[in-house]
Design a protein around this motif. Structure first.
Motif, PDB file in Angstrom:
ATOM      1  N   ASN A   1       0.139  10.279 -10.181  1.00 56.69           N
ATOM      2  CA  ASN A   1      -1.038   9.588 -10.601  1.00 56.69           C
ATOM      3  C   ASN A   1      -1.469   9.878 -12.250  1.00 56.69           C
ATOM      4  OD1 ASN A   1      -2.048   8.641  -8.197  1.00 56.69           O
ATOM      5  ND2 ASN A   1      -2.568  10.516  -7.454  1.00 56.69           N
ATOM      6  N   GLU A   2      -0.950  11.173 -12.703  1.00 52.59           N
ATOM      7  CA  GLU A   2      -1.200  11.562 -14.068  1.00 52.59           C
ATOM      8  C   GLU A   2      -0.523  10.609 -15.009  1.00 52.59           C
ATOM      9  OE1 GLU A   2      -0.677  13.684 -11.678  1.00 52.59           O
ATOM     10  OE2 GLU A   2      -2.472  14.649 -11.449  1.00 52.59           O
TER      11      GLU A   2
ATOM     12  N   ASP B   1      -3.762   7.598  -5.826  1.00 53.06           N
ATOM     13  CA  ASP B   1      -2.498   6.804  -5.411  1.00 53.06           C
ATOM     14  C   ASP B   1      -2.653   5.325  -5.454  1.00 53.06           C
ATOM     15  OD1 ASP B   1      -1.132   9.023  -4.629  1.00 53.06           O
ATOM     16  OD2 ASP B   1      -2.006   9.248  -2.905  1.00 53.06           O
ATOM     17  N   GLY B   2      -3.707   4.809  -6.204  1.00 53.67           N
ATOM     18  CA  GLY B   2      -3.740   3.457  -6.283  1.00 53.67           C
ATOM     19  C   GLY B   2      -4.871   2.816  -5.277  1.00 53.67           C
ATOM     20  N   LEU B   3      -5.297   3.683  -4.480  1.00 51.58           N
ATOM     21  CA  LEU B   3      -6.299   3.358  -3.464  1.00 51.58           C
ATOM     22  C   LEU B   3      -7.828   3.608  -3.511  1.00 51.58           C
ATOM     23  CD1 LEU B   3      -3.748   3.860  -0.413  1.00 51.58           C
ATOM     24  CD2 LEU B   3      -4.098   1.955  -1.523  1.00 51.58           C
ATOM     25  N   CYS B   4      -8.803   3.060  -2.901  1.00 52.32           N
ATOM     26  CA  CYS B   4     -10.238   3.545  -3.112  1.00 52.32           C
ATOM     27  C   CYS B   4     -10.000   4.371  -1.873  1.00 52.32           C
ATOM     28  CB  CYS B   4     -10.898   2.350  -2.960  1.00 52.32           C
ATOM     29  SG  CYS B   4     -10.935   1.541  -1.443  1.00 52.32           S
ATOM     30  N   ARG B   5     -11.454   5.091  -1.910  1.00 54.25           N
ATOM     31  CA  ARG B   5     -11.623   6.142  -0.640  1.00 54.25           C
ATOM     32  C   ARG B   5     -11.476   5.413   0.767  1.00 54.25           C
ATOM     33  NH1 ARG B   5     -15.078   8.621   2.546  1.00 54.25           N
ATOM     34  NH2 ARG B   5     -16.556   6.964   2.505  1.00 54.25           N
TER      35      ARG B   5
ATOM     36  N   LYS C   1       0.741  -1.279   0.063  1.00 53.80           N
ATOM     37  CA  LYS C   1       0.073  -0.071  -0.099  1.00 53.80           C
ATOM     38  C   LYS C   1       0.760   1.133  -0.159  1.00 53.80           C
ATOM     39  CE  LYS C   1      -3.317   2.528   2.957  1.00 53.80           C
ATOM     40  NZ  LYS C   1      -3.867   2.525   4.057  1.00 53.80           N
ATOM     41  N   ALA C   2       1.975   1.152   0.917  1.00 51.48           N
ATOM     42  CA  ALA C   2       2.803   2.374   0.773  1.00 51.48           C
ATOM     43  C   ALA C   2       3.424   2.645  -0.529  1.00 51.48           C
ATOM     44  CB  ALA C   2       3.881   2.346   2.174  1.00 51.48           C
ATOM     45  N   LEU C   3       3.895   1.544  -1.133  1.00 54.27           N
ATOM     46  CA  LEU C   3       4.430   1.572  -2.232  1.00 54.27           C
ATOM     47  C   LEU C   3       3.651   2.015  -3.595  1.00 54.27           C
ATOM     48  CD1 LEU C   3       6.671  -1.567  -2.312  1.00 54.27           C
ATOM     49  CD2 LEU C   3       7.621   0.555  -1.989  1.00 54.27           C
ATOM     50  N   SER C   4       2.204   1.846  -3.248  1.00 59.16           N
ATOM     51  CA  SER C   4       1.224   2.328  -4.442  1.00 59.16           C
ATOM     52  C   SER C   4       1.215   3.747  -4.052  1.00 59.16           C
ATOM     53  CB  SER C   4       0.104   1.789  -3.975  1.00 59.16           C
ATOM     54  OG  SER C   4      -0.944   2.003  -5.204  1.00 59.16           O
ATOM     55  N   VAL C   5       1.050   4.315  -2.745  1.00 57.91           N
ATOM     56  CA  VAL C   5       0.882   5.782  -2.618  1.00 57.91           C
ATOM     57  C   VAL C   5       2.432   6.386  -3.051  1.00 57.91           C
ATOM     58  CG1 VAL C   5       0.738   7.456  -0.755  1.00 57.91           C
ATOM     59  CG2 VAL C   5      -0.495   5.263  -0.724  1.00 57.91           C
ATOM     60  N   ALA C   6       3.353   5.721  -2.973  1.00 60.18           N
ATOM     61  CA  ALA C   6       4.572   6.342  -3.286  1.00 60.18           C
ATOM     62  C   ALA C   6       4.837   6.494  -4.982  1.00 60.18           C
ATOM     63  CB  ALA C   6       5.718   5.527  -2.678  1.00 60.18           C
ATOM     64  N   GLY C   7       4.118   5.635  -5.667  1.00 59.95           N
ATOM     65  CA  GLY C   7       4.113   5.660  -7.005  1.00 59.95           C
ATOM     66  C   GLY C   7       4.938   4.655  -7.645  1.00 59.95           C
TER      67      GLY C   7
ATOM     68  N   GLU D   1      -7.166  -1.362 -10.033  1.00 58.80           N
ATOM     69  CA  GLU D   1      -7.662  -2.050  -8.665  1.00 58.80           C
ATOM     70  C   GLU D   1      -7.019  -1.212  -7.600  1.00 58.80           C
ATOM     71  OE1 GLU D   1      -7.365  -6.008  -8.437  1.00 58.80           O
ATOM     72  OE2 GLU D   1      -9.101  -6.423  -9.702  1.00 58.80           O
ATOM     73  N   CYS D   2      -7.889  -1.175  -6.181  1.00 57.82           N
ATOM     74  CA  CYS D   2      -7.316  -0.698  -5.109  1.00 57.82           C
ATOM     75  C   CYS D   2      -6.372  -1.718  -4.675  1.00 57.82           C
ATOM     76  CB  CYS D   2      -8.344  -0.616  -4.095  1.00 57.82           C
ATOM     77  SG  CYS D   2      -7.597  -0.133  -2.422  1.00 57.82           S
ATOM     78  N   THR D   3      -5.111  -1.099  -4.440  1.00 56.91           N
ATOM     79  CA  THR D   3      -3.828  -1.926  -4.225  1.00 56.91           C
ATOM     80  C   THR D   3      -4.161  -2.826  -2.781  1.00 56.91           C
ATOM     81  OG1 THR D   3      -2.416  -0.253  -5.083  1.00 56.91           O
ATOM     82  CG2 THR D   3      -1.420  -1.774  -3.395  1.00 56.91           C
ATOM     83  N   LYS D   4      -5.192  -2.236  -2.012  1.00 54.77           N
ATOM     84  CA  LYS D   4      -5.238  -3.008  -0.767  1.00 54.77           C
ATOM     85  C   LYS D   4      -6.431  -3.842  -0.676  1.00 54.77           C
ATOM     86  CE  LYS D   4      -5.919  -2.209   4.146  1.00 54.77           C
ATOM     87  NZ  LYS D   4      -6.190  -1.288   5.288  1.00 54.77           N
ATOM     88  N   CYS D   5      -7.549  -3.469  -1.323  1.00 53.41           N
ATOM     89  CA  CYS D   5      -8.766  -4.264  -1.101  1.00 53.41           C
ATOM     90  C   CYS D   5      -9.138  -4.667  -2.500  1.00 53.41           C
ATOM     91  CB  CYS D   5      -9.873  -3.644  -0.486  1.00 53.41           C
ATOM     92  SG  CYS D   5     -10.427  -2.241  -1.450  1.00 53.41           S
TER      93      CYS D   5
END
Length: 328
Positions: free
Chosen positions: A123-124, A287-291, A87-93, A272-276
């Motif tokens: 994200n862009e 950031d690859g995550l749902c709300r 999840k952290a790596l997804s947020v980091a890009g 897809e959401c990286t976590k769920c």
């Protein structure tokens, strides 16, 4: 004699046995145009994320990228820690989880991939990259070429009329046969004993699970969404599964098997959401995550100012904490 300086993060583990590969079409996918690997590629990441990123970066394309497979090869961290690192790596890009529609006509299926970039992207960039990949993977149906005018075209022989034959009627389905949704719920306990459900539990949750399947997901996807990131202990499996079925139900997506009559584009790539694992367009998954998964971790420490908080700030922080507790 020069001494080696200790590394700020554990070194990437050496593979003692071949790493498991995903099914053909699934697994890791490296993005094109990456620079050569360097020792300080992930130097700005925390120790755990740097450790996991270095391991993933050395994996070949097509390697399995699910949490269980990664945790089996990383002796320092378990499944929950590896999931948090992803999840952290997804947020980091560095990564995005994506489902892609492959095949043509009626022979199509969804495959699940994890795109990996050695360089952090915003994200862009990820949105543009996935859109470009969608255009490249879209099938191109070429019209059959007409024969040259100098080649005589033979008329096909007339087919004699044949009386219409009666086709055998399909065998009736037993009325008491369990539905795919019921079977998927019944198999949860075999996938993970923490979610073992009784027959009565499956009957209660069957309608909720059927709504997932009605929105275009497969039973494998339903099982993965319900069993991903489980806590160490589940006190009430039926309550836990009911909550996940309600909170993480995917959006309604029109099946993209046949292009629409209006000539609009067919989305063959969906993030897809990286976590769920909830699917959605890139703009809906920053950031690859749902709300829900993008909310701050309620267990993270909160830094309080030395001078204390004003009354309005206390009420604001209390409201934020209540919102986090409701989202869990």
């Amino acid at each position: 004699m020069a001494t080696k300086q200790p590394s700020p993060a554990p070194s990437t583990p050496a593979l003692s046995r071949p790493y498991p590969m995903a099914n053909p079409g699934y697994g890791k996918r490296s993005v094109p145009g990456q620079p050569a690997a360097r020792a300080d590629d992930f130097a700005l990441l925390p120790a755990r994320e740097r450790y996991v990123a270095g391991f993933i970066d050395h994996l070949p394309d097509g390697a399995a990228m699910d949490v269980k497979s990664l945790a089996k090869q990383l002796p320092l961290y378990g499944q929950q820690a590896v999931g948090s690192a992803l999840k952290a790596l997804s947020v980091a890009g560095y990564l995005r989880r994506v489902r892609c529609l492959v095949g043509e006509g009626e022979q199509v299926r969804w495959v699940f991939r994890t795109f990996w970039s050695r360089t952090a992207r915003d994200n862009e960039w990820w949105g543009s990259h996935l859109a470009a990949g969608e255009r490249e993977t879209a099938p191109v149906v070429a019209a059959p070429a007409a024969p040259p005018s100098w080649i005589p075209v033979e008329e096909p022989p007339a087919t004699p009329a044949v009386p219409q034959q009666r086709t055998p009627e399909p065998a009736p389905t037993p009325a008491d046969a369990p539905s795919p949704a019921y079977l998927a719920l019944a198999q949860l306990g075999r996938t993970d004993p923490r979610l073992a459900l009784s027959a009565a539990d499956c009957a209660v949750l069957e309608a909720r699970a059927a709504e997932w399947l009605a929105r275009g997901v497969t039973t494998d996807y339903l099982t993965q969404a319900l069993t991903a990131g489980l806590p160490p202990q589940v006190g009430s499996p039926v309550g836990f599964v009911r909550r996940r079925l309600d909170d993480k139900i995917p959006p309604r997506v029109t099946p993209a098997v046949v292009p629409p009559a209006s000539g609009g584009p067919v989305h063959r790539t969906m993030m897809e959401c990286t976590k769920c694992g909830v699917p959605g367009r890139p703009e809906a998954l920053p950031d690859g995550l749902c709300r829900s998964c993008g909310l701050p971790d309620p267990s993270a420490p909160v830094d309080l100012p030395v001078s204390g908080l004003a009354e309005s700030e206390v009420h604001a922080r209390a409201g934020h904490v209540r919102e986090l507790l409701r989202s869990r």
